[in-house]
Design a protein around this motif. Structure first.
Motif, mmCIF file in Angstrom:
data_model
loop_
_atom_site.group_PDB
_atom_site.id
_atom_site.type_symbol
_atom_site.label_atom_id
_atom_site.label_comp_id
_atom_site.label_asym_id
_atom_site.label_seq_id
_atom_site.Cartn_x
_atom_site.Cartn_y
_atom_site.Cartn_z
ATOM 1 N N GLU A 69 39.569 70.875 -36.616
ATOM 2 C CA GLU A 69 40.163 70.927 -37.955
ATOM 3 C C GLU A 69 41.451 71.738 -37.888
ATOM 4 O OE1 GLU A 69 37.957 71.512 -41.984
ATOM 5 O OE2 GLU A 69 38.804 73.447 -41.405
ATOM 6 N N VAL A 70 42.524 71.168 -38.388
ATOM 7 C CA VAL A 70 43.821 71.821 -38.297
ATOM 8 C C VAL A 70 44.494 71.868 -39.663
ATOM 9 C CG1 VAL A 70 44.161 71.049 -35.919
ATOM 10 C CG2 VAL A 70 45.064 69.661 -37.800
ATOM 11 N N ILE A 71 45.438 72.793 -39.776
ATOM 12 C CA ILE A 71 46.363 72.799 -40.898
ATOM 13 C C ILE A 71 47.676 72.230 -40.391
ATOM 14 C CG2 ILE A 71 47.736 74.275 -42.415
ATOM 15 C CD1 ILE A 71 45.365 76.048 -42.765
ATOM 16 N N GLU A 72 48.118 71.167 -41.032
ATOM 17 C CA GLU A 72 49.361 70.508 -40.613
ATOM 18 C C GLU A 72 50.508 70.983 -41.503
ATOM 19 O OE1 GLU A 72 51.168 65.979 -40.468
ATOM 20 O OE2 GLU A 72 49.036 66.268 -40.028
ATOM 21 N N PHE A 73 51.673 71.179 -40.889
ATOM 22 C CA PHE A 73 52.818 71.640 -41.665
ATOM 23 C C PHE A 73 54.104 71.072 -41.085
ATOM 24 C CE2 PHE A 73 51.995 74.688 -38.332
ATOM 25 C CZ PHE A 73 53.237 75.087 -37.862
ATOM 26 N N LEU A 74 55.150 71.125 -41.887
ATOM 27 C CA LEU A 74 56.471 70.648 -41.478
ATOM 28 C C LEU A 74 57.388 71.832 -41.243
ATOM 29 C CD1 LEU A 74 57.085 67.667 -43.974
ATOM 30 C CD2 LEU A 74 56.248 67.560 -41.618
ATOM 31 N N VAL A 155 56.838 73.016 -45.393
ATOM 32 C CA VAL A 155 55.865 72.360 -46.260
ATOM 33 C C VAL A 155 54.502 72.394 -45.580
ATOM 34 C CG1 VAL A 155 55.199 70.198 -47.390
ATOM 35 C CG2 VAL A 155 57.615 70.809 -47.227
ATOM 36 N N ILE A 156 53.464 72.684 -46.343
ATOM 37 C CA ILE A 156 52.096 72.591 -45.841
ATOM 38 C C ILE A 156 51.574 71.206 -46.203
ATOM 39 C CG2 ILE A 156 49.779 73.569 -45.869
ATOM 40 C CD1 ILE A 156 51.912 75.453 -44.784
ATOM 41 N N SER A 157 51.324 70.392 -45.199
ATOM 42 C CA SER A 157 50.894 69.003 -45.445
ATOM 43 C C SER A 157 49.430 68.920 -45.848
ATOM 44 C CB SER A 157 51.136 68.151 -44.195
ATOM 45 O OG SER A 157 52.500 68.194 -43.823
ATOM 46 N N GLY A 158 48.610 69.833 -45.354
ATOM 47 C CA GLY A 158 47.207 69.822 -45.715
ATOM 48 C C GLY A 158 46.310 70.070 -44.517
ATOM 49 N N VAL A 159 45.007 69.951 -44.769
ATOM 50 C CA VAL A 159 43.995 70.157 -43.737
ATOM 51 C C VAL A 159 43.461 68.798 -43.310
ATOM 52 C CG1 VAL A 159 41.782 71.227 -43.183
ATOM 53 C CG2 VAL A 159 43.378 72.385 -44.725
ATOM 54 N N ARG A 160 43.307 68.604 -42.016
ATOM 55 C CA ARG A 160 42.784 67.339 -41.494
ATOM 56 C C ARG A 160 42.023 67.601 -40.205
ATOM 57 N NH1 ARG A 160 47.658 63.968 -38.669
ATOM 58 N NH2 ARG A 160 45.844 62.797 -37.997
ATOM 59 N N THR A 186 49.748 64.434 -30.662
ATOM 60 C CA THR A 186 48.988 63.256 -31.044
ATOM 61 C C THR A 186 49.870 62.010 -30.975
ATOM 62 O OG1 THR A 186 49.530 63.286 -33.409
ATOM 63 C CG2 THR A 186 47.744 64.722 -32.659
ATOM 64 N N SER A 187 49.232 60.858 -31.127
ATOM 65 C CA SER A 187 49.974 59.607 -31.135
ATOM 66 C C SER A 187 50.906 59.513 -32.335
ATOM 67 C CB SER A 187 48.994 58.425 -31.153
ATOM 68 O OG SER A 187 48.134 58.509 -32.282
ATOM 69 N N GLU A 188 50.659 60.348 -33.353
ATOM 70 C CA GLU A 188 51.532 60.379 -34.532
ATOM 71 C C GLU A 188 52.655 61.391 -34.372
ATOM 72 O OE1 GLU A 188 48.531 61.451 -37.351
ATOM 73 O OE2 GLU A 188 48.157 59.353 -37.907
ATOM 74 N N ARG A 189 52.796 61.932 -33.178
ATOM 75 C CA ARG A 189 53.842 62.914 -32.857
ATOM 76 C C ARG A 189 53.648 64.238 -33.606
ATOM 77 N NH1 ARG A 189 56.606 61.625 -28.421
ATOM 78 N NH2 ARG A 189 58.333 62.925 -29.158
ATOM 79 N N VAL A 190 52.386 64.606 -33.808
ATOM 80 C CA VAL A 190 52.078 65.910 -34.384
ATOM 81 C C VAL A 190 51.876 66.888 -33.236
ATOM 82 C CG1 VAL A 190 50.498 67.255 -35.816
ATOM 83 C CG2 VAL A 190 50.982 64.867 -36.397
ATOM 84 N N VAL A 191 52.672 67.950 -33.212
ATOM 85 C CA VAL A 191 52.596 68.956 -32.156
ATOM 86 C C VAL A 191 51.514 69.968 -32.526
ATOM 87 C CG1 VAL A 191 53.839 70.735 -30.884
ATOM 88 C CG2 VAL A 191 55.042 68.661 -31.629
ATOM 89 N N ILE A 192 50.472 70.061 -31.702
ATOM 90 C CA ILE A 192 49.359 70.961 -31.994
ATOM 91 C C ILE A 192 49.538 72.245 -31.203
ATOM 92 C CG2 ILE A 192 46.859 71.221 -32.011
ATOM 93 C CD1 ILE A 192 46.631 68.221 -32.015
ATOM 94 N N LEU A 193 49.704 73.336 -31.920
ATOM 95 C CA LEU A 193 49.921 74.638 -31.288
ATOM 96 C C LEU A 193 48.599 75.245 -30.822
ATOM 97 C CD1 LEU A 193 52.406 76.103 -33.921
ATOM 98 C CD2 LEU A 193 52.974 74.905 -31.814
#
Length: 212
Positions: A69-74, A155-160, A186-193
């Motif tokens: 579970e992550v918090i995604e942000f821009l 921006v905080i995109s949300g939790v996923r 990820t395949s969606e180009r989300v960089v996970i720290l």
């Protein structure tokens, strides 16, 4: 001789007690219900057996890839994510106080309900080029047993939840300091720290940097 008297049915004179019959039927129904109605102990045993059976039916692949579970942000139009278990809260970036004699990635300190926290710009920490305009109006407060600080976000995109199977360990374009602090992309180009590495890195302890 009257033949009619010989062929007529004989009456016993005994009347049926319908009230007694009804009581017997009700008693029989109660007995049947008791046979089919389990006791609380039987019910508990049945539920436990069902739960154990369901647990055994979980596919090994699904259990191994429960995801994170992550918090995604821009940040400057790039998508980042960090494990929510290391996030204490999200706080508005207000009254940022710059600190002298600190690295460029340390934007300053803020007061979060009486607690002083340093604020880090991860793009500068990763030595990434600045791209586009950025608001930097959110602070994601990271916390471990020994360390806590904030990282800025637009921006905080949300939790996923992200499945581990969807995380690539690295990409050719991610090298050096940036790759050292990544769980993957990820395949969606989300960089996970990698929050664990960030929270254990002595370079992010501002107190040791002051006065250098």
């Amino acid at each position: 001789m009257n033949n009619t008297d010989k062929t007529a049915p004989q009456k016993t004179g005994k009347r049926v007690n319908w009230s007694e019959v009804k009581q017997r039927l009700e008693a029989a129904q109660v007995a049947i219900d008791r046979i089919w109605m389990p006791t609380p102990e039987d019910t508990q045993k049945t539920l436990q057996a069902r739960a154990q059976a369901l647990a055994r039916e979980v596919l090994p692949a699904e259990a191994a890839d429960a995801g994170i579970e992550v918090i995604e942000f821009l940040l400057a139009h790039e998508r980042y994510a960090i494990a929510s278990e290391c996030v204490r809260e999200v706080y508005p970036l207000e009254e940022l106080t710059p600190l002298p004699c600190t690295p460029a990635f340390v934007l300053g300190i803020i007061n979060v309900r009486g607690e002083i926290l340093s604020v880090i710009d991860i793009k500068k920490f990763f030595d990434l080029p600045e791209k586009g305009l950025t608001d930097l109006n959110k602070v994601i407060v990271l916390e471990s047993a020994d360390m806590r600080f904030g990282i800025v976000a637009d921006v905080i995109s949300g939790v996923r939840r992200i499945m581990r199977a969807d995380i690539q360990s690295s990409l050719p374009t991610l090298t050096g300091i940036r790759e050292d602090y990544l769980l993957g992309v990820t395949s969606e180009r989300v960089v996970i720290l990698d929050a664990g590495k960030l929270l254990s890195d002595e370079k992010l302890i501002v107190q040791e940097q002051v006065g250098d």
